[in-house]
Design a protein around this motif. Sequence first.
Motif, PDB file in Angstrom:
ATOM      1  N   ARG A  61       0.861  -1.185   0.000  1.00 20.46           N
ATOM      2  CA  ARG A  61       0.000   0.000   0.000  1.00 20.46           C
ATOM      3  C   ARG A  61       0.894   1.231   0.000  1.00 20.46           C
ATOM      4  N   LEU A  62       0.617   2.145  -0.928  1.00 20.56           N
ATOM      5  CA  LEU A  62       1.332   3.412  -1.021  1.00 20.56           C
ATOM      6  C   LEU A  62       0.333   4.538  -0.847  1.00 20.56           C
ATOM      7  N   THR A  63       0.635   5.465   0.048  1.00 19.15           N
ATOM      8  CA  THR A  63      -0.224   6.620   0.266  1.00 19.15           C
ATOM      9  C   THR A  63       0.592   7.884   0.020  1.00 19.15           C
ATOM     10  N   PHE A  64       0.125   8.689  -0.911  1.00 19.08           N
ATOM     11  CA  PHE A  64       0.758   9.947  -1.280  1.00 19.08           C
ATOM     12  C   PHE A  64      -0.102  11.080  -0.732  1.00 19.08           C
ATOM     13  N   THR A  65       0.479  11.959   0.082  1.00 15.23           N
ATOM     14  CA  THR A  65      -0.278  13.064   0.657  1.00 15.23           C
ATOM     15  C   THR A  65       0.436  14.379   0.418  1.00 15.23           C
ATOM     16  N   ASP A  66      -0.359  15.418   0.254  1.00 19.83           N
ATOM     17  CA  ASP A  66       0.190  16.766   0.148  1.00 19.83           C
ATOM     18  C   ASP A  66      -0.781  17.745   0.787  1.00 19.83           C
ATOM     19  N   GLU A  67      -0.323  18.946   0.979  1.00 20.27           N
ATOM     20  CA  GLU A  67      -1.153  20.007   1.543  1.00 20.27           C
ATOM     21  C   GLU A  67      -1.351  21.109   0.517  1.00 20.27           C
ATOM     22  N   GLY A  68      -1.396  20.724  -0.746  1.00 23.36           N
ATOM     23  CA  GLY A  68      -1.540  21.671  -1.846  1.00 23.36           C
ATOM     24  C   GLY A  68      -2.959  22.181  -2.007  1.00 23.36           C
ATOM     25  N   PRO A  69      -3.260  22.714  -3.191  1.00 22.67           N
ATOM     26  CA  PRO A  69      -4.557  23.348  -3.424  1.00 22.67           C
ATOM     27  C   PRO A  69      -5.721  22.370  -3.569  1.00 22.67           C
ATOM     28  N   GLY A  70      -5.446  21.087  -3.662  1.00 26.78           N
ATOM     29  CA  GLY A  70      -6.520  20.115  -3.843  1.00 26.78           C
ATOM     30  C   GLY A  70      -6.941  20.016  -5.296  1.00 26.78           C
ATOM     31  N   ILE A  71      -7.852  19.119  -5.559  1.00 31.28           N
ATOM     32  CA  ILE A  71      -8.346  18.884  -6.921  1.00 31.28           C
ATOM     33  C   ILE A  71      -9.795  19.361  -6.974  1.00 31.28           C
ATOM     34  N   PRO A  72     -10.080  20.402  -7.743  1.00 28.40           N
ATOM     35  CA  PRO A  72     -11.434  20.946  -7.750  1.00 28.40           C
ATOM     36  C   PRO A  72     -12.475  20.039  -8.411  1.00 28.40           C
ATOM     37  N   ASP A  73     -12.076  19.261  -9.414  1.00 27.17           N
ATOM     38  CA  ASP A  73     -13.014  18.401 -10.131  1.00 27.17           C
ATOM     39  C   ASP A  73     -12.405  17.003 -10.248  1.00 27.17           C
ATOM     40  N   ILE A  74     -12.670  16.171  -9.249  1.00 31.50           N
ATOM     41  CA  ILE A  74     -12.053  14.840  -9.184  1.00 31.50           C
ATOM     42  C   ILE A  74     -12.466  13.975 -10.369  1.00 31.50           C
ATOM     43  N   GLU A  75     -13.744  13.983 -10.730  1.00 25.51           N
ATOM     44  CA  GLU A  75     -14.204  13.157 -11.860  1.00 25.51           C
ATOM     45  C   GLU A  75     -13.467  13.532 -13.136  1.00 25.51           C
ATOM     46  N   ARG A  76     -13.294  14.809 -13.382  1.00 26.37           N
ATOM     47  CA  ARG A  76     -12.566  15.256 -14.580  1.00 26.37           C
ATOM     48  C   ARG A  76     -11.104  14.825 -14.511  1.00 26.37           C
ATOM     49  N   ALA A  95      -3.116   5.817 -13.657  1.00 25.13           N
ATOM     50  CA  ALA A  95      -2.540   5.245 -12.434  1.00 25.13           C
ATOM     51  C   ALA A  95      -3.560   4.325 -11.765  1.00 25.13           C
ATOM     52  N   ARG A  96      -4.826   4.735 -11.761  1.00 20.14           N
ATOM     53  CA  ARG A  96      -5.885   3.926 -11.152  1.00 20.14           C
ATOM     54  C   ARG A  96      -6.014   2.571 -11.856  1.00 20.14           C
ATOM     55  N   ARG A  97      -5.855   2.544 -13.175  1.00 15.85           N
ATOM     56  CA  ARG A  97      -5.979   1.287 -13.927  1.00 15.85           C
ATOM     57  C   ARG A  97      -4.803   0.335 -13.705  1.00 15.85           C
ATOM     58  N   LEU A  98      -3.679   0.847 -13.237  1.00 13.49           N
ATOM     59  CA  LEU A  98      -2.481   0.024 -13.061  1.00 13.49           C
ATOM     60  C   LEU A  98      -2.412  -0.702 -11.721  1.00 13.49           C
ATOM     61  N   VAL A  99      -3.332  -0.391 -10.803  1.00 13.24           N
ATOM     62  CA  VAL A  99      -3.290  -0.970  -9.464  1.00 13.24           C
ATOM     63  C   VAL A  99      -4.588  -1.721  -9.173  1.00 13.24           C
ATOM     64  N   HIS A 100      -4.596  -2.492  -8.107  1.00 12.44           N
ATOM     65  CA  HIS A 100      -5.790  -3.254  -7.736  1.00 12.44           C
ATOM     66  C   HIS A 100      -6.801  -2.410  -6.967  1.00 12.44           C
ATOM     67  N   GLU A 101      -6.320  -1.539  -6.111  1.00 11.29           N
ATOM     68  CA  GLU A 101      -7.199  -0.692  -5.312  1.00 11.29           C
ATOM     69  C   GLU A 101      -6.700   0.746  -5.393  1.00 11.29           C
ATOM     70  N   PHE A 102      -7.637   1.692  -5.446  1.00  7.99           N
ATOM     71  CA  PHE A 102      -7.305   3.106  -5.623  1.00  7.99           C
ATOM     72  C   PHE A 102      -8.318   3.944  -4.862  1.00  7.99           C
ATOM     73  N   SER A 103      -7.833   4.870  -4.061  1.00 12.70           N
ATOM     74  CA  SER A 103      -8.744   5.824  -3.425  1.00 12.70           C
ATOM     75  C   SER A 103      -8.100   7.203  -3.462  1.00 12.70           C
ATOM     76  N   LEU A 104      -8.955   8.203  -3.626  1.00 14.30           N
ATOM     77  CA  LEU A 104      -8.502   9.579  -3.723  1.00 14.30           C
ATOM     78  C   LEU A 104      -9.395  10.442  -2.844  1.00 14.30           C
ATOM     79  N   ASP A 105      -8.773  11.222  -1.981  1.00 13.61           N
ATOM     80  CA  ASP A 105      -9.499  12.160  -1.134  1.00 13.61           C
ATOM     81  C   ASP A 105      -8.871  13.527  -1.342  1.00 13.61           C
ATOM     82  N   SER A 106      -9.668  14.469  -1.821  1.00 14.36           N
ATOM     83  CA  SER A 106      -9.146  15.802  -2.082  1.00 14.36           C
ATOM     84  C   SER A 106     -10.264  16.825  -1.958  1.00 14.36           C
ATOM     85  N   ARG A 107      -9.911  17.936  -1.337  1.00 14.31           N
ATOM     86  CA  ARG A 107     -10.839  19.058  -1.234  1.00 14.31           C
ATOM     87  C   ARG A 107     -10.060  20.331  -1.541  1.00 14.31           C
ATOM     88  N   PRO A 108     -10.643  21.205  -2.331  1.00 12.03           N
ATOM     89  CA  PRO A 108      -9.955  22.463  -2.636  1.00 12.03           C
ATOM     90  C   PRO A 108      -9.495  23.164  -1.357  1.00 12.03           C
TER      91      PRO A 108
END
Length: 131
Positions: A61-76, A95-108
């Motif tokens: 399991r790899l978790t990448f975190t940042d404190e940046g501006p976030g992703i305004p439109d995750i679906e896009r 990247a999502r297609r290359l792994v078995h499990e993928f989760s993304l949490d982001s808020r502007p």
Amino acid sequence: MDLAWVRQHVRQAAAELGFGLVDQTKLVTAASELARNTLVHGGGGQVESTVLQNGLARGLRLTFTDEGPGIPDIERALSDGYTSGGGLGLGLGGARRLVHEFSLDSRPGAGTAVTVICWVAGPPRQRKEMR
């Protein structure tokens, strides 16, 4: 230097868990894209690597975190063909297609966390010395 370290660490960890070359390459490619996004779009951040065990299956399991501006439109951002320019051309969707499990949490304004997991079944492969 940080991106090279992530790629090297992920490849070594995957190899030690018994991932084949193709699966190693998929995971390293996904990790490289996510690390680059963390650096470029998030202004830097952290990656956490955890070995998982579920019966005979082992995973990474790899978790990448940042404190940046976030992703305004995750679906896009996850859609095919979307690019913010300058990357591997893979994007979050790739990247999502290359792994078995993928989760993304982001808020502007609150940063982004992306977690990926890849699994390999069976006992670890033994390294063979060649003489």
